[in-house]
Design a protein around this motif. Structure first.
Motif, PDB file in Angstrom:
ATOM      1  N   CYS A  44      36.300  50.053  41.875  1.00 52.94           N
ATOM      2  CA  CYS A  44      35.577  51.478  43.127  1.00 52.94           C
ATOM      3  C   CYS A  44      35.329  51.084  44.398  1.00 52.94           C
ATOM      4  CB  CYS A  44      34.401  52.576  41.961  1.00 52.94           C
ATOM      5  SG  CYS A  44      33.018  51.322  42.171  1.00 52.94           S
ATOM      6  N   CYS A  49      31.619  51.515  38.908  1.00 51.31           N
ATOM      7  CA  CYS A  49      32.620  50.578  37.586  1.00 51.31           C
ATOM      8  C   CYS A  49      32.078  49.220  36.715  1.00 51.31           C
ATOM      9  CB  CYS A  49      33.832  50.354  37.844  1.00 51.31           C
ATOM     10  SG  CYS A  49      34.715  49.187  38.987  1.00 51.31           S
ATOM     11  N   CYS A  52      33.233  44.518  39.281  1.00 49.65           N
ATOM     12  CA  CYS A  52      33.711  43.538  39.811  1.00 49.65           C
ATOM     13  C   CYS A  52      32.302  42.784  40.223  1.00 49.65           C
ATOM     14  CB  CYS A  52      33.575  43.891  41.718  1.00 49.65           C
ATOM     15  SG  CYS A  52      31.640  44.658  41.493  1.00 49.65           S
ATOM     16  N   CYS A  64      31.140  43.744  44.816  1.00 48.19           N
ATOM     17  CA  CYS A  64      31.618  44.692  45.675  1.00 48.19           C
ATOM     18  C   CYS A  64      30.605  45.125  46.960  1.00 48.19           C
ATOM     19  CB  CYS A  64      32.076  45.788  45.254  1.00 48.19           C
ATOM     20  SG  CYS A  64      30.751  47.159  44.674  1.00 48.19           S
TER      21      CYS A  64
HETATM   22  S1  FES Z   1      31.235  48.601  40.990  1.00 51.13           S
HETATM   23 FE1  FES Z   1      32.981  48.853  40.967  1.00 51.13          FE
HETATM   24  S2  FES Z   1      34.292  47.677  42.310  1.00 51.13           S
HETATM   25 FE2  FES Z   1      31.756  46.270  42.505  1.00 51.13          FE
END
Ligand code: FES
Ligand code: FES
Lengths: 162, 753
Positions: A44, A49, A52, A64
């Motif tokens: 995302c 999400c 990462c 991210c």
């Molecule tokens: S929280 Fe989704 S890619 Fe970092």
């Protein structure tokens, strides 16, 4: 777009030189595309999400959302650092045996999140598990087998202690 | 997976994923993890308008940016300008007109994703905005100018069955609305294209559901012979239907061919929302006629599926919808009209459940209305009408599959209800969770039911065969197929089949690519049946040859041999030899194509044996609702699913739980909001997915009744779990608050206003 400056990141105990990088690059991008550590996933790139998830100075964060250049002073740990000795951790093993892995895209982030949870709390309640993992989206499993994997690790660790 | 024992994991065991170890370590190579020497990044310019004429495209400024290596538009497409799964109606790049927000117009290749972003920003496109066709009803008649040369009606299908003059003692009617759901696989679209040295071919690593279909469409657009477009399955981060259509495949390959360099493309999450088709939003009207006791005597229905700007699989989704109008119930008479239409909304196509989700939401709402009208309960009305093997569908097709509908309902009903919500329940257990202040005393509990029938495999005469090769050498088996592994676990199942048929321990899967015949798509719950059948067939051919060889050596009729555990045994004598020993120093390789039985197209009255087989499932949902705040917590889902033979219990459970979570998403949270053709929530911040805190307790029973038509006795299990759970949850909400709700997802305003 690149700068002539360089910086160093300490990842899994190893210093990595990052040169010729654009200063706005996220830690996730630098790990994946510059340091050859693609275990952390991006689904995302806006902190929703958890795929990462890495540890920065022991805190579980979404890589991210972190500018790589801002993490120069920190100890960064990624999923690749969990298996320095080549064997699976108890959490990884339980993910495999309990069926918590389908496509596996969420898995590295969830493995990190579960390690983090169980390091802080060795006997979490069902709700504490759900809350701790609620920042990690899994689209395949519906979470049931992931909870089973957590339960398994808790039980095994408890057995090992007693 | 060094520490995990996979020895003799035959069919019926919970054999573990062979890729599990790599996946937990972060070692598994998803397509987005791939790199190539000297690689460029690709990116796509997309239309900001749902409908506009392209007046001009100026790429001059973008070409001047350092690091930009290539820019392509429709003018650069060497072959066919359009692609599509059923009809080739979607442009590789929009040329004169854009028909949906996010339609590709150009693609760039550059040295860094950020260079790509700047290049896209530097391309100037002048648009003349056109009126937007966003109301599917307007697409049915002649009320709106055709927005595409193929017209605004993608397909229309009527079903007329039985004596339509029949009128029921009791009549119930409803209008139902199903929102646009996104597959939201976690691994976004990604591909890496490597041009051949001679520039006349390309190898593409891609996350897809159907390698050979991609290959065919790509070759046509690239004007290359099919064999010069070689596809390899890159690691796939989920699919759920969204990878059945072409997204970035042609663009990536074209950029690689033009630059003679490897090119990687990967969508971000926002682009992914525009880059693949979604579940069709639909409106369904149904009128059920029944006897005073509640037996269905006639169903009338009208479906409108909004296909968005391009056809994709809309025509097949429509057929699935209308042919499943009756649900898993007996129905002697029906009149159904269905339309799949073209609008300037986002294109829609395959998603888990494929048209049946929409039909089921409506027929299950109707069953509850019928129960209320005749004064019975949701369980009794369903049992009273439950379909059995041998019953006729409204298409005239007999249901030959095992159809344990009544048993599914009974077994689900036997599952204990969850305890009442505690007076001092933790706030995380209340609807809305910790963020919102539901109060325990306001919470009302409800129970709802959903039961469904789902066709498996492709329909209407399509021969979606699958191919597999089995090679036995020195006691080891290598399996080769083009079956997309998207997370469902075919790479676990295939070696299980080989171990069972051949008595080996060591069975592995070869690279999944186009160097063998097609496997068809990983969709329609079909791979266990189709590719499972192909692997089984190939392994059996190898076994026959092995028996012949051993028979010749031992002077025993091969027919007398059987595999027992890991040995070849003479069933009429005493000879035994391990398969490892018997296959020392030899190599036997056989390829097998599995075809399902033929199906037919529907006639103008919607009659015909159009489907191959069916699977059934029952769901009971328990929810807690805060009627004032409009918040819902799904407490428990009880389910019994008709699975045929269970080949891997852990995998089946994973499909059941995962499907239920997706059905829950459609019931209470997931919807792509589209206003006049514009997508309003293309992010995980605004498009909400079920999290661990939303996950209900799932109590599942696998109802094992061997399916004689299926090569392994097993039915596909992927789609059924997500189908009737949605209406079950919505029924439970209705039950909790005593209010008629006719749409999903249920929003707070549907509950409290
Ligand atoms: S929280 Fe989704 S890619 Fe970092
Ligand atoms: S296993 Fe696919 S997203 Fe979790």
């Amino acid at each position: 777009m690149s700068t002539n400056e360089f910086y160093s990141l300490k990842v899994n105990g190893v210093d990595h030189h990052v040169s010729d990088a654009w200063i706005g690059e996220s830690l996730l991008y630098v790990l994946r595309e510059r340091l050859g550590l693609p275990g952390s996933k991006g689904a995302c790139e806006q902190g929703e999400c958890g795929s990462c998830t890495v540890f920065i100075d022991g805190a579980a964060v979404c890589s991210c959302l972190v500018m790589a250049a801002s993490a120069v002073e920190s100890e960064i740990a990624t999923v690749e650092g969990l298996n320095a000795d080549g064997t699976l951790t108890d959490v990884q093993e339980a993910f495999v045996t309990e069926g918590a892995v389908q496509c596996g895209f969420c898995t590295p982030g969830l493995v990190m999140a579960v390690h983090h949870l169980l390091d802080e709390n060795d006997s979490p309640s069902e709700l504490e598990v759900k809350e701790a993992l609620s920042g990690n989206i899994c689209r395949c499993t519906g979470y049931g087998r992931i909870f089973a994997a957590v339960d398994k690790v808790v039980a095994v660790r408890r057995g090992a202690l007693s | 997976m060094s520490s995990v024992k996979t020895k003799r994991d035959v069919l019926g065991t919970s054999s573990l994923r062979p890729d599990g170890g790599a996946k937990v370590k972060g070692d598994f190579a998803f397509t987005s993890d791939l790199h190539a020497e000297n690689m460029l990044w690709g990116a796509t310019l997309r239309s900001p308008h749902p409908h506009a004429r392209i007046v001009s495209i100026d790429t001059t400024a973008a070409w001047k940016i350092a690091g930009v290596e290539c820019i392509v538009t429709a003018d650069d497409v060497p072959g066919q300008l359009t692609y599509g799964l059923i009809s080739s109606d979607q442009p590789v790049f929009a040329k004169d007109v854009v028909r949906y927000m996010g339609e590709p117009i150009a693609a760039v290749a550059a040295d860094h994703p950020e260079t790509c972003r700047r290049a896209l920003a530097a391309i100037t496109v002048v648009y003349e905005v056109l009126p937007v066709l966003f109301d599917p009803e307007l697409a049915i008649g002649d009320d709106f100018e055709p927005i595409h040369p193929d017209g605004n009606l993608i397909r229309q299908q009527r079903i007329v069955h039985g004596d339509t003059s029949v009128v029921g003692d009791v009549i119930v009617e409803g209008h139902y609305v199903i929102g646009m759901q996104d597959q939201a696989f976690l691994g976004t679209e990604s591909a890496l294209a490597l041009p051949d040295a001679d520039g006349q071919g390309v190898e593409v690593f891609v996350a897809t559901q159907w390698l050979h279909e991609d290959q065919k469409q790509m070759a046509a657009c690239l004007n290359l012979p099919t064999e010069r477009v070689r596809l390899v399955l890159g690691g796939v981060g989920g699919a759920f239907g969204a990878r059945e259509d072409i997204s970035l495949q042609v663009h990536t390959a074209l950029l690689a061919l033009r630059t003679s360099r490897p090119v990687k493309m990967q969508y971000g999450r926002e682009e992914s929302f525009f880059g693949h088709v979604h579940r069709h939003p639909a409106t369904v009207w149904m009128r059920h006629h029944a006897t005073n006791e509640g037996k269905i005597v006639k169903i009338e229905a009208r479906f409108v599926f909004d296909g968005g700007a391009y056809a994709s699989t809309s025509a097949a989704v429509l057929i699935n919808g209308v042919t499943h109008t009756q649900g898993p119930y007996k129905c002697p008479v029906a009149v159904v009209d269905g339309y799949a239409v073209r609008t300037n909304n986002p294109p829609c196509g395959a998603m888990r459940g494929f048209g049946v989700v929409q039909a089921c939401f409506a027929h299950e709402g109707q069953m509850d209305k019928l129960a209320a009208a005749v004064g019975t309960d949701p369980v009794s009305i369903r049992l009273m009408n439950a379909m059995e093997t041998g019953d006729l569908l409204i298409t005239g097709q007999p249901v030959e599959s095992v159809a344990p509908v009544a048993r599914l309902i009974r077994e689900t009903n036997e599952i204990p209800l969850p305890p009442d919500l505690a007076i001092d329940a933790n706030e995380l257990d209340l609807p809305g969770g910790s963020g919102i202040t539901a109060e325990r005393k306001h919470i009302r509990r409800g129970i709802g039911w959903g039961v469904s029938i789902k066709n498996i495999m492709y329909s209407e005469g399509f021969d979606d065969y699958s191919t597999a090769r089995c090679t036995l050498s020195d006691g080891k088996v290598v399996l080769k197929f083009a079956t997309s592994e998207v997370g469902q676990g075919f790479v676990t199942l295939a070696p299980q089949i080989a171990r069972s048929v051949l008595g080996v321990t060591d069975a592995v899967c070869d690279t999944i690519d186009t160097q063998i015949g097609s496997a068809g798509s990983t969709s329609a719950s079909r791979q266990t049946w189709m590719s499972g059948g192909a692997v089984d067939g190939a392994c059996r051919l190898v076994r026959e040859r092995l028996f012949e060889l051993v028979g010749a050596q031992q002077n025993i009729e091969p027919i007398r041999f059987a595999i027992e555990d890991d040995e070849i045994v003479d069933t009429a004598g005493t000879f035994r030899m391990s398969v490892i020993e018997a296959s020392q120093g030899i190599t036997i390789s056989e390829t097998f194509e599995h075809h399902h039985r033929k199906t037919e197209e529907l006639d103008e009255n919607g009659q015909g044996n159009c489907h191959v087989a069916f699977a059934f499932v029952a769901h009971r949902a328990v929810v807690d609702v805060d009627p004032e705040l409009g918040l819902v917590k799904v407490v428990q889902i009880a389910t019994a699913q008709d699975v045929g033979q269970v080949l891997n219990p852990l995998s089946v459970l994973g499909q059941i739980e995962g499907g239920i979570a997706q059905g829950l998403g459609l019931a209470v949270m997931e919807e792509i909001i589209v206003q006049e053709g514009r997508v309003r929530n293309p992010s995980f911040t605004d498009y909400l997915l079920p999290t661990a805190l939303d996950a209900p307790v799932v109590v599942a029973r696998m109802i094992e009744e061997y399916e004689p038509q299926a090569p392994l006795g097993a039915k596909g299990v992927g789609e059924p779990p997500c189908i009737s759970v949605t209406p079950a949850i919505v029924a439970a909400i209705r039950d909790a608050i005593g209010k008629d709700i006719d749409r999903c997802p249920v929003r707070p305003q549907d509950i409290c206003l």
